[in-house]
Design a protein around this motif. Sequence first.
Motif, PDB file in Angstrom:
ATOM      1  N   ASP A 169       0.811  -1.215   0.000  1.00 29.74           N
ATOM      2  CA  ASP A 169       0.000   0.000   0.000  1.00 29.74           C
ATOM      3  C   ASP A 169       0.848   1.269   0.000  1.00 29.74           C
ATOM      4  OD1 ASP A 169      -2.262  -1.503  -0.001  1.00 29.74           O
ATOM      5  OD2 ASP A 169      -2.738  -1.234   2.122  1.00 29.74           O
ATOM      6  N   GLU A 170       2.153   1.104  -0.161  1.00 28.73           N
ATOM      7  CA  GLU A 170       3.104   2.219  -0.249  1.00 28.73           C
ATOM      8  C   GLU A 170       3.187   3.032   1.037  1.00 28.73           C
ATOM      9  OE1 GLU A 170       1.870   4.343  -3.778  1.00 28.73           O
ATOM     10  OE2 GLU A 170       3.208   3.117  -5.011  1.00 28.73           O
ATOM     11  N   ARG A 205       9.272   9.278   0.306  1.00 28.05           N
ATOM     12  CA  ARG A 205      10.293   9.776  -0.616  1.00 28.05           C
ATOM     13  C   ARG A 205      10.297   8.974  -1.907  1.00 28.05           C
ATOM     14  NH1 ARG A 205      11.282  14.899   0.575  1.00 28.05           N
ATOM     15  NH2 ARG A 205      12.249  15.200   2.631  1.00 28.05           N
ATOM     16  N   GLU A 206      10.085   7.680  -1.813  1.00 30.87           N
ATOM     17  CA  GLU A 206      10.025   6.847  -3.005  1.00 30.87           C
ATOM     18  C   GLU A 206       8.902   7.284  -3.945  1.00 30.87           C
ATOM     19  OE1 GLU A 206      11.757   2.593  -1.223  1.00 30.87           O
ATOM     20  OE2 GLU A 206       9.603   2.898  -1.509  1.00 30.87           O
ATOM     21  N   GLN A 207       7.835   7.826  -3.350  1.00 30.52           N
ATOM     22  CA  GLN A 207       6.683   8.273  -4.138  1.00 30.52           C
ATOM     23  C   GLN A 207       6.808   9.739  -4.561  1.00 30.52           C
ATOM     24  OE1 GLN A 207       3.110   7.295  -1.761  1.00 30.52           O
ATOM     25  NE2 GLN A 207       4.434   5.880  -0.655  1.00 30.52           N
ATOM     26  N   GLY A 208       7.866  10.404  -4.137  1.00 25.94           N
ATOM     27  CA  GLY A 208       8.033  11.807  -4.472  1.00 25.94           C
ATOM     28  C   GLY A 208       7.041  12.705  -3.759  1.00 25.94           C
ATOM     29  N   ARG A 209       6.593  12.316  -2.563  1.00 29.61           N
ATOM     30  CA  ARG A 209       5.605  13.083  -1.803  1.00 29.61           C
ATOM     31  C   ARG A 209       6.256  13.706  -0.576  1.00 29.61           C
ATOM     32  NH1 ARG A 209       1.170   8.841  -0.258  1.00 29.61           N
ATOM     33  NH2 ARG A 209       0.236  10.715   0.673  1.00 29.61           N
TER      34      ARG A 209
END
Length: 473
Positions: free
Chosen positions: A315-316, A437-441
């Motif tokens: 679910d990230e 951070r992996e999602q750029g959020r």
Amino acid sequence: MPAEPSRAAKVSFPTLTSMVVGSMVGAGVFSLPRRFAQESGVAGAVISWVIAGFGMLMLAFVFQTLAVRRPDLDAGVYAYAKAGFGEYLGFFSAFGYWASACVGNVTYWVLIMSTIGQIAPALGDGDTVLAVVLGSVGLWGFFFLIRLGVKEAAAINRIVTVAKLVPILVFIVLALFCLRPHVFADNVHGAGHVGSLFDQVRGTMLATVFVFLGVEGASVYSRHARRREDVGRATVLGFLSVFAVFASVTIVSYGILPRERIAQLRQPSMAGVLEAAVGTWGNAFVSVGLIISVLGAYLAWALMAAEVLFVAAKDEDMPRFLSRVSRADVPVPALLLTSCLSQLVLVITLFSGDAFDFALDLTSALSLIPYLLAAAYCVRHAAGAGRTAPGARRELIVAVLATLYTAFLLYAAGPKFVLVSFILYAPATVLFAMGRREQGRPVFSGREAVIFAVSVAGAAMGVIALALGWIHL
């Protein structure tokens, strides 16, 4: 990364039920006589079990309700917190539940080593260097076993669940047969105990939480269920079966020895009680049963802990590497991280005054926030989107009662274990930040930043309290 299987391995209703029973029937049941005798007499014990049984039954109904009303949510405890209160508190729930499982796994190795320590003094009460080394060997042995595959591990757990219930049931029958009415009568009010009845009940609450951990086992493992309705049925059936066993083990022990003597027994205290009833073979009989029971419970908890990390990563809400699975449908990175934290806590037990009791209480405290968030989400769902569903009013009442019960448990735990829990929660946010951070959020929203600040403050207070000796491990 290995290819993910086309569909998750499926398990049946009996296997789901055995996982609930197998998760709950572990180290805790064998420690119940001493834990209760240290805090309470028969009257306080009965009240404690009534409260714990009712409260945990409400929680079982919460998980049953949410399994039916929200079939889209897997890994129950974590998913419910996220759906109700956002990603960061959902992360806290996932981490807290996972950490409680890891700490709980340590109690299994401590108790095994303490049991063998009766004939091998070098193992002490399970808290010597040799005990930690041997426990570590067992811990990593199970890591490689579970890597063989989820279905294989679940099948082994089903067999072990049946095998480990036999000595516990035999203990209850023999204790009833050997029960001495005058001893039981003297123990009714906790002779020699200076605390009030309320203090006696409060003192046993964390022990009851520990032994009931796993009531949500089928819900956590729901992605592998053949039929969704089996999740709720397995939860309630498993709970009711185990509740009867736990309460019986505690109460019949008061009819064998005076409370003060039970309170001084070494763990596993059930072995000492049966030895007093039938002789030395009773101690050996329980000790063998304990080792079988604890190894089975460790297997189930290692599976569930890894499953929570895996689903959170899918679910990230945690780093992506934790979402990888092998061809056998095993989340190996999540399982590896689980084993690593258990190893760390196992080493920390060397510095604890009472390794088993500390790990038991910390396990219970870590689980309370995830339970509270799940119950509170059920309240929101029953009062909101689910209010038009048949039986919504009953579901709302049950959810409110479950929420009040878990809130009382946090009060009963006291500040010590809440602060120690924050010491684990705050730095764990690094995993949450990695996922964002992996999602750029952005790492935090405004509300999440406030929650993080509170957790950091709690962790700081916990560290200060430990450093100044206000609280002790």
